[in-house]
Design a protein around this motif. Sequence first.
Motif, PDB file in Angstrom:
ATOM      1  N   TYR A  49      11.557   2.796  -1.647  1.00  0.00           N
ATOM      2  CA  TYR A  49      10.759   2.780  -2.880  1.00  0.00           C
ATOM      3  C   TYR A  49       9.754   3.928  -2.855  1.00  0.00           C
ATOM      4  O   TYR A  49       9.612   4.676  -3.834  1.00  0.00           O
ATOM      5  N   ALA A  50       9.045   4.077  -1.736  1.00  0.00           N
ATOM      6  CA  ALA A  50       8.045   5.133  -1.612  1.00  0.00           C
ATOM      7  C   ALA A  50       8.678   6.517  -1.770  1.00  0.00           C
ATOM      8  O   ALA A  50       8.131   7.390  -2.457  1.00  0.00           O
ATOM      9  N   ALA A  51       9.836   6.725  -1.158  1.00  0.00           N
ATOM     10  CA  ALA A  51      10.521   8.014  -1.255  1.00  0.00           C
ATOM     11  C   ALA A  51      10.904   8.325  -2.701  1.00  0.00           C
ATOM     12  O   ALA A  51      10.701   9.444  -3.180  1.00  0.00           O
ATOM     13  N   GLY A  52      11.446   7.331  -3.400  1.00  0.00           N
ATOM     14  CA  GLY A  52      11.810   7.530  -4.801  1.00  0.00           C
ATOM     15  C   GLY A  52      10.603   7.833  -5.669  1.00  0.00           C
ATOM     16  O   GLY A  52      10.649   8.704  -6.544  1.00  0.00           O
ATOM     17  N   ALA A  53       9.510   7.123  -5.416  1.00  0.00           N
ATOM     18  CA  ALA A  53       8.291   7.341  -6.196  1.00  0.00           C
ATOM     19  C   ALA A  53       7.742   8.748  -5.978  1.00  0.00           C
ATOM     20  O   ALA A  53       7.399   9.457  -6.940  1.00  0.00           O
ATOM     21  N   ARG A  54       7.656   9.151  -4.727  1.00  0.00           N
ATOM     22  CA  ARG A  54       7.130  10.496  -4.420  1.00  0.00           C
ATOM     23  C   ARG A  54       8.038  11.585  -4.986  1.00  0.00           C
ATOM     24  O   ARG A  54       7.554  12.630  -5.442  1.00  0.00           O
ATOM     25  N   GLN A  55       9.352  11.323  -4.965  1.00  0.00           N
ATOM     26  CA  GLN A  55      10.320  12.290  -5.493  1.00  0.00           C
ATOM     27  C   GLN A  55      10.051  12.575  -6.967  1.00  0.00           C
ATOM     28  O   GLN A  55      10.282  13.679  -7.446  1.00  0.00           O
ATOM     29  N   ASN A  56       9.548  11.575  -7.683  1.00  0.00           N
ATOM     30  CA  ASN A  56       9.301  11.731  -9.116  1.00  0.00           C
ATOM     31  C   ASN A  56       7.833  12.057  -9.406  1.00  0.00           C
ATOM     32  O   ASN A  56       7.405  11.966 -10.548  1.00  0.00           O
ATOM     33  N   GLY A  57       7.067  12.393  -8.371  1.00  0.00           N
ATOM     34  CA  GLY A  57       5.693  12.834  -8.588  1.00  0.00           C
ATOM     35  C   GLY A  57       4.637  11.744  -8.619  1.00  0.00           C
ATOM     36  O   GLY A  57       3.465  12.035  -8.876  1.00  0.00           O
ATOM     37  N   HIS A  58       5.019  10.505  -8.372  1.00  0.00           N
ATOM     38  CA  HIS A  58       4.032   9.427  -8.334  1.00  0.00           C
ATOM     39  C   HIS A  58       3.216   9.523  -7.046  1.00  0.00           C
ATOM     40  O   HIS A  58       3.719   9.948  -6.007  1.00  0.00           O
ATOM     41  N   GLN A  59       1.973   9.087  -7.105  1.00  0.00           N
ATOM     42  CA  GLN A  59       1.124   8.993  -5.921  1.00  0.00           C
ATOM     43  C   GLN A  59       1.364   7.628  -5.278  1.00  0.00           C
ATOM     44  O   GLN A  59       1.452   6.628  -5.986  1.00  0.00           O
ATOM     45  N   VAL A  60       1.443   7.589  -3.954  1.00  0.00           N
ATOM     46  CA  VAL A  60       1.777   6.346  -3.258  1.00  0.00           C
ATOM     47  C   VAL A  60       0.791   6.078  -2.126  1.00  0.00           C
ATOM     48  O   VAL A  60       0.470   6.985  -1.353  1.00  0.00           O
ATOM     49  N   ARG A  61       0.360   4.837  -2.046  1.00  0.00           N
ATOM     50  CA  ARG A  61      -0.404   4.342  -0.903  1.00  0.00           C
ATOM     51  C   ARG A  61       0.344   3.148  -0.338  1.00  0.00           C
ATOM     52  O   ARG A  61       1.034   2.446  -1.074  1.00  0.00           O
ATOM     53  N   ARG A  62       0.167   2.913   0.969  1.00  0.00           N
ATOM     54  CA  ARG A  62       0.880   1.817   1.649  1.00  0.00           C
ATOM     55  C   ARG A  62      -0.097   0.877   2.332  1.00  0.00           C
ATOM     56  O   ARG A  62      -1.092   1.309   2.906  1.00  0.00           O
ATOM     57  N   ILE A  63       0.233  -0.391   2.294  1.00  0.00           N
ATOM     58  CA  ILE A  63      -0.444  -1.425   3.073  1.00  0.00           C
ATOM     59  C   ILE A  63       0.650  -2.090   3.892  1.00  0.00           C
ATOM     60  O   ILE A  63       1.620  -2.599   3.327  1.00  0.00           O
ATOM     61  N   ASP A  64       0.529  -2.060   5.212  1.00  0.00           N
ATOM     62  CA  ASP A  64       1.541  -2.638   6.098  1.00  0.00           C
ATOM     63  C   ASP A  64       0.937  -3.809   6.854  1.00  0.00           C
ATOM     64  O   ASP A  64       0.142  -3.602   7.784  1.00  0.00           O
ATOM     65  N   VAL A  65       1.301  -5.018   6.475  1.00  0.00           N
ATOM     66  CA  VAL A  65       0.751  -6.228   7.091  1.00  0.00           C
ATOM     67  C   VAL A  65       0.953  -6.229   8.603  1.00  0.00           C
ATOM     68  O   VAL A  65       0.058  -6.633   9.348  1.00  0.00           O
ATOM     69  N   ALA A  66       2.084  -5.767   9.066  1.00  0.00           N
ATOM     70  CA  ALA A  66       2.396  -5.795  10.500  1.00  0.00           C
ATOM     71  C   ALA A  66       1.454  -4.925  11.316  1.00  0.00           C
ATOM     72  O   ALA A  66       1.297  -5.142  12.511  1.00  0.00           O
ATOM     73  N   ARG A  67       0.819  -3.978  10.688  1.00  0.00           N
ATOM     74  CA  ARG A  67      -0.064  -3.060  11.411  1.00  0.00           C
ATOM     75  C   ARG A  67      -1.540  -3.386  11.197  1.00  0.00           C
ATOM     76  O   ARG A  67      -2.412  -2.659  11.695  1.00  0.00           O
ATOM     77  N   MET A  68      -1.828  -4.442  10.477  1.00  0.00           N
ATOM     78  CA  MET A  68      -3.223  -4.802  10.180  1.00  0.00           C
ATOM     79  C   MET A  68      -3.735  -5.875  11.139  1.00  0.00           C
ATOM     80  O   MET A  68      -2.977  -6.732  11.576  1.00  0.00           O
ATOM     81  N   THR A  69      -5.031  -5.823  11.385  1.00  0.00           N
ATOM     82  CA  THR A  69      -5.704  -6.866  12.150  1.00  0.00           C
ATOM     83  C   THR A  69      -6.790  -7.461  11.260  1.00  0.00           C
ATOM     84  O   THR A  69      -7.653  -6.725  10.766  1.00  0.00           O
ATOM     85  N   PHE A  70      -6.710  -8.752  11.035  1.00  0.00           N
ATOM     86  CA  PHE A  70      -7.716  -9.433  10.225  1.00  0.00           C
ATOM     87  C   PHE A  70      -7.704 -10.914  10.578  1.00  0.00           C
ATOM     88  O   PHE A  70      -6.702 -11.446  11.038  1.00  0.00           O
ATOM     89  N   GLY A  71      -8.811 -11.563  10.343  1.00  0.00           N
ATOM     90  CA  GLY A  71      -8.911 -12.995  10.587  1.00  0.00           C
ATOM     91  C   GLY A  71      -8.477 -13.795   9.380  1.00  0.00           C
ATOM     92  O   GLY A  71      -8.305 -13.254   8.286  1.00  0.00           O
ATOM     93  N   LEU A  72      -8.297 -15.077   9.595  1.00  0.00           N
ATOM     94  CA  LEU A  72      -7.942 -15.982   8.501  1.00  0.00           C
ATOM     95  C   LEU A  72      -9.198 -16.682   7.993  1.00  0.00           C
ATOM     96  O   LEU A  72     -10.142 -16.908   8.752  1.00  0.00           O
TER      97      LEU A  72
END
Length: 193
Positions: free
Chosen positions: A25-48
């Motif tokens: 999805y990100a690759a397709g969006a960038r290919q068409n000039g859209h700006q993209v940011r990512r949030i990756d739950v697996a790489r985040m540390t946070f409490g519940l």
Amino acid sequence: MKITILDGHPDPDAARFVHALADAYAAGARQNGHQVRRIDVARMTFGLLSTKQEFESAEPEEAIRGAQADIAWCDHFVVLYPLWLGDVPARLKGLFEQVFRPGFAFAAARKGRFPTRLLAGRSARIVVTMGMPAVVYRWFFRAHSVKSLQRNVLGFCGFGPVRSLLIGAVENLTPARRDRYLQQMRALGRDAG
């Protein structure tokens, strides 16, 4: 268009199909000039969160504030996750509870009124992978986790329209079928859909 992609798979293993879908999805969006940011739950540390007081008034952790900034920035929000026990994985649910708090996602209701939706004007796409056939989840289980996320989280905060894509039987996908889904995600990214 400004797009934020939330990869909700809690396992950082690159072999997980959700990660490949988010990348496509990100690759397709960038290919068409859209700006993209990512949030990756697996790489985040946070409490519940454990109390109503924490939900309503505690200062969010730095990782949560970063996710909130990425969501506030976007015009279109894409959420991808694997179906676990018929719902979103626990870490993703915990992230939703941390991020979509009063003051960021909605303003408290005045007496007799509905809360103000602070994230209005943004569209969203939900992509769910699962072991069962998607048609079984949609018709027998009525896609309840998707409907809950559409209505009770995203819709409640003002996102609309909220579209979904269900990808079933992921453990049995042939390479050709897997590639078709990745191409579909690239096309959705190009169209910001």
